[in-house]
Design a protein around this motif. Sequence first.
Motif, PDB file in Angstrom:
ATOM      1  N   SER A  84     -73.153 -65.986  -0.604  1.00 28.86           N
ATOM      2  CA  SER A  84     -73.271 -64.591  -1.018  1.00 28.86           C
ATOM      3  C   SER A  84     -72.539 -64.401  -2.344  1.00 28.86           C
ATOM      4  O   SER A  84     -71.605 -65.152  -2.653  1.00 28.86           O
ATOM      5  CB  SER A  84     -72.665 -63.653   0.033  1.00 28.86           C
ATOM      6  OG  SER A  84     -72.820 -62.303  -0.364  1.00 28.86           O
ATOM      7  N   LYS A  85     -72.972 -63.409  -3.099  1.00 25.62           N
ATOM      8  CA  LYS A  85     -72.256 -63.071  -4.337  1.00 25.62           C
ATOM      9  C   LYS A  85     -71.037 -62.209  -4.035  1.00 25.62           C
ATOM     10  O   LYS A  85     -70.160 -62.069  -4.874  1.00 25.62           O
ATOM     11  CB  LYS A  85     -73.200 -62.361  -5.310  1.00 25.62           C
ATOM     12  CG  LYS A  85     -74.260 -63.298  -5.873  1.00 25.62           C
ATOM     13  CD  LYS A  85     -75.139 -62.625  -6.895  1.00 25.62           C
ATOM     14  CE  LYS A  85     -76.144 -63.638  -7.447  1.00 25.62           C
ATOM     15  NZ  LYS A  85     -77.083 -63.029  -8.395  1.00 25.62           N
ATOM     16  N   ASN A  86     -70.997 -61.635  -2.831  1.00 25.69           N
ATOM     17  CA  ASN A  86     -69.826 -60.862  -2.409  1.00 25.69           C
ATOM     18  C   ASN A  86     -68.844 -61.795  -1.713  1.00 25.69           C
ATOM     19  O   ASN A  86     -69.227 -62.527  -0.789  1.00 25.69           O
ATOM     20  CB  ASN A  86     -70.220 -59.745  -1.441  1.00 25.69           C
ATOM     21  CG  ASN A  86     -71.076 -58.684  -2.113  1.00 25.69           C
ATOM     22  OD1 ASN A  86     -71.298 -58.727  -3.319  1.00 25.69           O
ATOM     23  ND2 ASN A  86     -71.571 -57.760  -1.325  1.00 25.69           N
ATOM     24  N   ILE A  87     -67.591 -61.768  -2.130  1.00 25.13           N
ATOM     25  CA  ILE A  87     -66.580 -62.657  -1.546  1.00 25.13           C
ATOM     26  C   ILE A  87     -66.367 -62.357  -0.075  1.00 25.13           C
ATOM     27  O   ILE A  87     -66.138 -63.266   0.724  1.00 25.13           O
ATOM     28  CB  ILE A  87     -65.245 -62.538  -2.336  1.00 25.13           C
ATOM     29  CG1 ILE A  87     -65.451 -63.057  -3.753  1.00 25.13           C
ATOM     30  CG2 ILE A  87     -64.135 -63.304  -1.649  1.00 25.13           C
ATOM     31  CD1 ILE A  87     -64.278 -62.832  -4.681  1.00 25.13           C
ATOM     32  N   SER A  93     -74.534 -56.492   2.279  1.00 25.92           N
ATOM     33  CA  SER A  93     -74.570 -57.591   1.307  1.00 25.92           C
ATOM     34  C   SER A  93     -75.797 -58.480   1.506  1.00 25.92           C
ATOM     35  O   SER A  93     -76.256 -58.688   2.621  1.00 25.92           O
ATOM     36  CB  SER A  93     -73.320 -58.462   1.437  1.00 25.92           C
ATOM     37  OG  SER A  93     -72.145 -57.692   1.363  1.00 25.92           O
ATOM     38  N   SER A  94     -76.282 -59.034   0.411  1.00 22.31           N
ATOM     39  CA  SER A  94     -77.310 -60.068   0.473  1.00 22.31           C
ATOM     40  C   SER A  94     -76.620 -61.390   0.767  1.00 22.31           C
ATOM     41  O   SER A  94     -75.711 -61.802   0.045  1.00 22.31           O
ATOM     42  CB  SER A  94     -78.062 -60.167  -0.855  1.00 22.31           C
ATOM     43  OG  SER A  94     -78.803 -58.997  -1.083  1.00 22.31           O
ATOM     44  N   THR A  95     -77.041 -62.038   1.852  1.00 20.71           N
ATOM     45  CA  THR A  95     -76.427 -63.315   2.231  1.00 20.71           C
ATOM     46  C   THR A  95     -77.516 -64.299   2.676  1.00 20.71           C
ATOM     47  O   THR A  95     -78.593 -63.894   3.133  1.00 20.71           O
ATOM     48  CB  THR A  95     -75.431 -63.158   3.401  1.00 20.71           C
ATOM     49  OG1 THR A  95     -76.123 -62.632   4.530  1.00 20.71           O
ATOM     50  CG2 THR A  95     -74.276 -62.257   3.036  1.00 20.71           C
ATOM     51  N   THR A 158     -82.449 -53.162   7.238  1.00 26.95           N
ATOM     52  CA  THR A 158     -82.050 -54.534   6.960  1.00 26.95           C
ATOM     53  C   THR A 158     -83.255 -55.452   7.117  1.00 26.95           C
ATOM     54  O   THR A 158     -83.881 -55.469   8.174  1.00 26.95           O
ATOM     55  CB  THR A 158     -80.939 -54.985   7.929  1.00 26.95           C
ATOM     56  OG1 THR A 158     -79.850 -54.082   7.837  1.00 26.95           O
ATOM     57  CG2 THR A 158     -80.459 -56.398   7.592  1.00 26.95           C
ATOM     58  N   VAL A 159     -83.571 -56.184   6.054  1.00 23.49           N
ATOM     59  CA  VAL A 159     -84.624 -57.189   6.124  1.00 23.49           C
ATOM     60  C   VAL A 159     -83.955 -58.526   6.422  1.00 23.49           C
ATOM     61  O   VAL A 159     -83.072 -58.964   5.684  1.00 23.49           O
ATOM     62  CB  VAL A 159     -85.425 -57.275   4.808  1.00 23.49           C
ATOM     63  CG1 VAL A 159     -86.458 -58.397   4.885  1.00 23.49           C
ATOM     64  CG2 VAL A 159     -86.106 -55.951   4.503  1.00 23.49           C
ATOM     65  N   THR A 160     -84.354 -59.140   7.520  1.00 18.50           N
ATOM     66  CA  THR A 160     -83.841 -60.458   7.890  1.00 18.50           C
ATOM     67  C   THR A 160     -85.010 -61.433   7.875  1.00 18.50           C
ATOM     68  O   THR A 160     -86.039 -61.177   8.501  1.00 18.50           O
ATOM     69  CB  THR A 160     -83.201 -60.435   9.288  1.00 18.50           C
ATOM     70  OG1 THR A 160     -82.186 -59.437   9.322  1.00 18.50           O
ATOM     71  CG2 THR A 160     -82.593 -61.778   9.635  1.00 18.50           C
ATOM     72  N   SER A 161     -84.856 -62.511   7.144  1.00  9.01           N
ATOM     73  CA  SER A 161     -85.900 -63.533   7.100  1.00  9.01           C
ATOM     74  C   SER A 161     -85.266 -64.871   7.464  1.00  9.01           C
ATOM     75  O   SER A 161     -84.073 -65.086   7.261  1.00  9.01           O
ATOM     76  CB  SER A 161     -86.544 -63.604   5.713  1.00  9.01           C
ATOM     77  OG  SER A 161     -85.566 -63.770   4.710  1.00  9.01           O
ATOM     78  N   SER A 162     -86.082 -65.766   8.029  1.00  9.82           N
ATOM     79  CA  SER A 162     -85.567 -67.090   8.374  1.00  9.82           C
ATOM     80  C   SER A 162     -86.670 -68.129   8.230  1.00  9.82           C
ATOM     81  O   SER A 162     -87.854 -67.825   8.345  1.00  9.82           O
ATOM     82  CB  SER A 162     -84.991 -67.117   9.793  1.00  9.82           C
ATOM     83  OG  SER A 162     -86.024 -67.030  10.744  1.00  9.82           O
ATOM     84  N   HIS A 179     -81.092 -59.146   3.774  1.00 11.91           N
ATOM     85  CA  HIS A 179     -81.441 -58.479   2.513  1.00 11.91           C
ATOM     86  C   HIS A 179     -81.968 -59.502   1.507  1.00 11.91           C
ATOM     87  O   HIS A 179     -81.749 -59.370   0.302  1.00 11.91           O
ATOM     88  CB  HIS A 179     -80.247 -57.715   1.918  1.00 11.91           C
ATOM     89  CG  HIS A 179     -79.712 -56.642   2.797  1.00 11.91           C
ATOM     90  ND1 HIS A 179     -80.461 -55.565   3.214  1.00 11.91           N
ATOM     91  CD2 HIS A 179     -78.486 -56.474   3.361  1.00 11.91           C
ATOM     92  CE1 HIS A 179     -79.736 -54.786   3.985  1.00 11.91           C
ATOM     93  NE2 HIS A 179     -78.522 -55.312   4.094  1.00 11.91           N
ATOM     94  N   VAL A 180     -82.618 -60.538   2.005  1.00 15.18           N
ATOM     95  CA  VAL A 180     -83.215 -61.577   1.166  1.00 15.18           C
ATOM     96  C   VAL A 180     -84.668 -61.703   1.605  1.00 15.18           C
ATOM     97  O   VAL A 180     -84.942 -62.097   2.737  1.00 15.18           O
ATOM     98  CB  VAL A 180     -82.492 -62.930   1.337  1.00 15.18           C
ATOM     99  CG1 VAL A 180     -83.181 -64.020   0.536  1.00 15.18           C
ATOM    100  CG2 VAL A 180     -81.029 -62.817   0.923  1.00 15.18           C
TER     101      VAL A 180
END
Length: 199
Positions: A84-87, A93-95, A158-162, A179-180
């Motif tokens: 993630s870009k968030n620490i 957050s997008s993770t 929330t969009v969750t993809s896998s 969020h990806v």
Amino acid sequence: MKLTKIILHVIITLTVLGCNNSKADKIAKEFEISDNNNAWLVKLSEQSPLNAEELARLFPTELQGMPLLGTESVGVQTVVGTYSKNIDPDYTSSTIALTLVDGAGTNGMPHVNAIFKQLNNNINQSFDGGWAKTTLHNNQRILVKEQTKTETTGIQSTVTSSIDMIKNQRFHINLTGRHVPGNQLTRALDEVIELSFPE
């Protein structure tokens, strides 16, 4: 092994009396193919699995421009890395979470075999807020899922993809994005596919 195939061929030929030889040849060939397809599982069960530290070293330092925040061993032969870009990522957050399962040995092989069977099913399903589908990506079978969930407040979706796949007929790879979107997660998968993994 050849003797077994010859005996099988004779039995099948006798069983399908009245049929022509090409039908018996076809049945025998199908058996040989399925028999050869299982040989990789036997070989896999005889290999030594990587430990958690060795698995963690396989993780790339970043995926889709997101740095690796850390890895964690979450079970036998299973390590998860978070990008993630968030620490300190939260639900907004997008993770991307990358899970690696080593299918070597008697513990890992049944898991990878179950995933292999799932990937070889033709899945094309819709469900509440999402879908799941098996497809080919760069000549590899993958299972892609995407779901949109709305929080109880109705404000945040929330969009969750896998994506699931097997690399080198050994490693179960799962990428899960929050969020990806699916297309970005597919590009992250391409980055993982390019990495060098043990055979």
